[in-house]
Scaffold this active site. Sequence first.
Site, PDB file in Angstrom:
ATOM      1  N   ASP A 131       6.245   6.028 -21.648  1.00  0.00           N
ATOM      2  CA  ASP A 131       6.634   5.696 -23.016  1.00  0.00           C
ATOM      3  C   ASP A 131       8.145   5.844 -23.173  1.00  0.00           C
ATOM      4  OD1 ASP A 131       7.186   8.413 -23.271  1.00  0.00           O
ATOM      5  OD2 ASP A 131       5.491   8.818 -24.592  1.00  0.00           O
ATOM      6  N   HIS A 146       0.835  -1.197   0.000  1.00  0.00           N
ATOM      7  CA  HIS A 146       0.000   0.000   0.000  1.00  0.00           C
ATOM      8  C   HIS A 146       0.871   1.248   0.000  1.00  0.00           C
ATOM      9  CE1 HIS A 146      -3.785  -2.041   0.497  1.00  0.00           C
ATOM     10  NE2 HIS A 146      -3.259  -2.774   1.458  1.00  0.00           N
TER      11      HIS A 146
END
Length: 83
Positions: free
Chosen positions: A30, A22
């Site tokens: 990209d 968590h």
Amino acid sequence: MLKSVDPLLTGDLLAILRDMGHGDEIVVVDGNFPAASVAQRLVRLPGIAADRAAEAILSLLPLDDFVDQPAAAMASPDGRPEI
């Protein structure tokens, strides 16, 4: 062979996802992002679109539901991409 695991998820990527908890963050970028200079751990998926990589990751690792915005996207010239 692992069943029901997206074949796009490599052993290195699965290990990173296994180690996450968590509040940890994963960034899907990209080829124009300078990941090699800023990443703590880097897994390359050459030729794979960012949305496809995110789909594979989210098939095993759900977004945290205790934060207001568990996902974000960079603005683009064509408008903000759908999350």
